[in-house]
Design an enzyme around this catalytic site. Structure first.
Site, PDB file in Angstrom:
ATOM      1  N   ALA A   1      49.975  89.113  34.070  1.00  0.00           N
ATOM      2  CA  ALA A   1      51.381  89.192  33.655  1.00  0.00           C
ATOM      3  C   ALA A   1      51.932  87.776  33.714  1.00  0.00           C
ATOM      4  CB  ALA A   1      52.128  90.097  34.623  1.00  0.00           C
TER       5      ALA A   1
ATOM      6  N   GLY B   1      47.270  91.641  35.381  1.00  0.00           N
ATOM      7  CA  GLY B   1      47.631  92.518  34.265  1.00  0.00           C
ATOM      8  C   GLY B   1      46.589  92.524  33.154  1.00  0.00           C
TER       9      GLY B   1
ATOM     10  N   GLU C   1      44.016  94.858  34.338  1.00  0.00           N
ATOM     11  CA  GLU C   1      44.649  96.186  34.290  1.00  0.00           C
ATOM     12  C   GLU C   1      44.711  96.709  32.850  1.00  0.00           C
ATOM     13  OE1 GLU C   1      48.016  94.701  36.656  1.00  0.00           O
ATOM     14  OE2 GLU C   1      47.747  96.476  37.904  1.00  0.00           O
TER      15      GLU C   1
ATOM     16  N   GLU D   1      46.709  89.454  42.602  1.00  0.00           N
ATOM     17  CA  GLU D   1      48.138  89.596  42.923  1.00  0.00           C
ATOM     18  C   GLU D   1      48.499  89.278  44.373  1.00  0.00           C
ATOM     19  OE1 GLU D   1      46.470  91.577  40.914  1.00  0.00           O
ATOM     20  OE2 GLU D   1      47.703  92.073  39.176  1.00  0.00           O
TER      21      GLU D   1
HETATM   22  N1  COA Z   1      51.464  83.623  33.928  1.00  0.00           N
HETATM   23  C1  COA Z   1      52.070  82.581  33.373  1.00  0.00           C
HETATM   24  N2  COA Z   1      51.416  81.485  32.961  1.00  0.00           N
HETATM   25  C2  COA Z   1      50.092  81.470  33.125  1.00  0.00           C
HETATM   26  C3  COA Z   1      49.384  82.516  33.701  1.00  0.00           C
HETATM   27  C4  COA Z   1      50.131  83.645  34.105  1.00  0.00           C
HETATM   28  N3  COA Z   1      49.557  84.716  34.647  1.00  0.00           N
HETATM   29  N4  COA Z   1      48.076  82.200  33.753  1.00  0.00           N
HETATM   30  C5  COA Z   1      47.960  80.982  33.201  1.00  0.00           C
HETATM   31  N5  COA Z   1      49.176  80.542  32.826  1.00  0.00           N
HETATM   32  C6  COA Z   1      49.509  79.269  32.175  1.00  0.00           C
HETATM   33  C7  COA Z   1      49.493  78.123  33.180  1.00  0.00           C
HETATM   34  O1  COA Z   1      50.712  78.064  33.895  1.00  0.00           O
HETATM   35  C8  COA Z   1      49.277  76.956  32.246  1.00  0.00           C
HETATM   36  O2  COA Z   1      50.494  76.659  31.600  1.00  0.00           O
HETATM   37  P1  COA Z   1      50.981  75.100  31.412  1.00  0.00           P
HETATM   38  O3  COA Z   1      49.866  74.469  30.595  1.00  0.00           O
HETATM   39  O4  COA Z   1      52.251  75.239  30.659  1.00  0.00           O
HETATM   40  O5  COA Z   1      51.079  74.541  32.785  1.00  0.00           O
HETATM   41  C9  COA Z   1      48.347  77.514  31.176  1.00  0.00           C
HETATM   42  O6  COA Z   1      48.499  78.927  31.236  1.00  0.00           O
HETATM   43  C10 COA Z   1      46.887  77.182  31.412  1.00  0.00           C
HETATM   44  O7  COA Z   1      46.538  77.622  32.716  1.00  0.00           O
HETATM   45  P2  COA Z   1      45.903  76.668  33.847  1.00  0.00           P
HETATM   46  O8  COA Z   1      46.245  77.254  35.178  1.00  0.00           O
HETATM   47  O9  COA Z   1      46.301  75.247  33.598  1.00  0.00           O
HETATM   48  O10 COA Z   1      44.349  76.839  33.502  1.00  0.00           O
HETATM   49  P3  COA Z   1      43.138  76.651  34.521  1.00  0.00           P
HETATM   50  O11 COA Z   1      41.915  76.646  33.680  1.00  0.00           O
HETATM   51  O12 COA Z   1      43.377  75.517  35.438  1.00  0.00           O
HETATM   52  O13 COA Z   1      43.143  77.997  35.427  1.00  0.00           O
HETATM   53  C11 COA Z   1      43.346  80.368  35.825  1.00  0.00           C
HETATM   54  C12 COA Z   1      42.904  79.254  34.851  1.00  0.00           C
HETATM   55  C13 COA Z   1      43.212  81.694  35.097  1.00  0.00           C
HETATM   56  C14 COA Z   1      42.439  80.379  37.065  1.00  0.00           C
HETATM   57  C15 COA Z   1      44.812  80.123  36.265  1.00  0.00           C
HETATM   58  O14 COA Z   1      45.607  79.923  35.095  1.00  0.00           O
HETATM   59  C16 COA Z   1      45.434  81.228  37.068  1.00  0.00           C
HETATM   60  O15 COA Z   1      45.162  81.372  38.244  1.00  0.00           O
HETATM   61  N6  COA Z   1      46.347  82.020  36.435  1.00  0.00           N
HETATM   62  C17 COA Z   1      47.094  83.039  37.104  1.00  0.00           C
HETATM   63  C18 COA Z   1      46.241  84.254  37.340  1.00  0.00           C
HETATM   64  C19 COA Z   1      47.037  85.297  38.091  1.00  0.00           C
HETATM   65  O16 COA Z   1      47.397  85.140  39.235  1.00  0.00           O
HETATM   66  N7  COA Z   1      47.289  86.412  37.393  1.00  0.00           N
HETATM   67  C20 COA Z   1      47.949  87.531  37.976  1.00  0.00           C
HETATM   68  C21 COA Z   1      49.395  87.485  37.675  1.00  0.00           C
HETATM   69  S1  COA Z   1      50.236  88.864  38.431  1.00  0.00           S
END
Ligand code: COA
Length: 260
Positions: A66, A112, A115, A135
């Site tokens: 999400a 999400g 999910e 989460e």
């Molecule tokens: N919500 C909002 N933005 C998200 C996102 C999310 N769930 N997941 C990734 N993004 C965004 C990042 O903020 C980043 O944006 P920016 O370039 O404007 O800063 C962009 O997507 C790229 O992500 P980034 O984190 O730079 O890539 P990465 O390769 O370093 O890491 C992940 C990849 C998937 C490990 C990491 O993005 C992550 O942990 N995301 C969140 C996962 C999460 O907790 N999901 C559950 C949400 S309830």
């Protein structure tokens, strides 16, 4: 209907729905959920569509969860509404759609995203895919059905471990767990999805819709776990851990939970 966050490619009898926010790793914001809702409602009504493939654009992510930036400052009431509305609009809709939906997990399927994949009727993945429910690392719990569907698919113990550790598993592990049915290379992924979908469309679509209903009926409980999840999810929004978890993510630092 026009869409800005998803792409629909109709290749009758198939339809391919691609979530298209690659810069945000296809994170599910409000508009994307709304568009997916509209698309699935229309595709289900389209009698020429006999199977739907759901995937994410780019090679990095199916859906990375999400959209955290949209709910980081939500109250308990708003948190509860977020989960309830999302479950109703998209996750329950997909699970109960009479047209079969295959999740094609082409990269990260987190929170999400996993999910959503779990709401689909079954899943296949690329060998680069990574799956998890992170989460609790944000001070919240899965709110789009994850606490219910993950144990259904992989068993309670494995689900508990994945949820509590907020860890990610590889596609191979997901295959071993039964979370996905097939793992192939990125290039082979969509062709395999289309092949499976074609096989499905050779069969009676009416019978398939009844089969979906019958299989889903076996997982309905008298105590509504999804409602319990919505309540607990909402409660997280009143905690300092949630404020710290989401703020830390948006500030790109490790969370330091006051409650730990
Ligand atoms: N919500 C909002 N933005 C998200 C996102 C999310 N769930 N997941 C990734 N993004 C965004 C990042 O903020 C980043 O944006 P920016 O370039 O404007 O800063 C962009 O997507 C790229 O992500 P980034 O984190 O730079 O890539 P990465 O390769 O370093 O890491 C992940 C990849 C998937 C490990 C990491 O993005 C992550 O942990 N995301 C969140 C996962 C999460 O907790 N999901 C559950 C949400 S309830």
């Amino acid at each position: 209907m026009s869409y800005s966050n998803i792409i629909i490619d109709k290749k009758y009898p198939l339809a391919i729905v691609t979530i298209n926010r690659p810069k945000k790793l296809n994170a599910l914001n409000r508009d994307t959920i709304q568009e997916l809702h509209g698309a699935f409602v229309l595709l289900e009504k389209d009698e020429q569509v006999k199977a739907i493939i759901l995937t994410g654009s780019g090679e990095k992510a199916f859906v990375a969860g999400a959209d955290i930036s949209e709910f980081a400052d939500f109250s308990v009431k708003e948190g509860k509404k977020l989960a309830a509305k999302g479950q109703e609009l998209l996750f329950d809709l997909v699970e109960n759609l009479s047209t079969p939906v295959i999740a094609v997990v082409n990269g990260f399927a987190l929170g999400g995203g996993l999910e959503l994949a779990m709401s689909c009727h079954f899943r296949i993945a690329s060998d680069t895919a990574k799956m998890g429910l992170p989460e609790v690392s944000l001070g919240v719990i899965p709110g789009y059905g994850g606490t219910q569907r993950l144990p259904q698919l992989v068993g309670k113990g494995r689900a508990m471990e994945l949820i509590m550790t907020a860890g990610m598993i590889s596609a191979e592990k997901a295959l071993d767990y039964g979370l996905v049915n097939h793992v192939v290379s990125q290039e082979e992924l969509l062709p395999l999805a289309e092949k499976l979908a074609q096989k499905i469309t050779n069969n009676s679509s009416v019978a398939i819709s009844y089969a979906i209903k019958a299989v889903n009926a076996g997982f309905m409980n008298t105590v509504n776990g999804y409602e319990a999840e919505i309540k607990a999810f909402g409660a997280c929004f009143g905690t300092d851990d949630f404020k710290e978890g989401t703020t830390a993510f948006l500030e790109k630092r490790k969370a330091n939970f006051p409650g730990s």
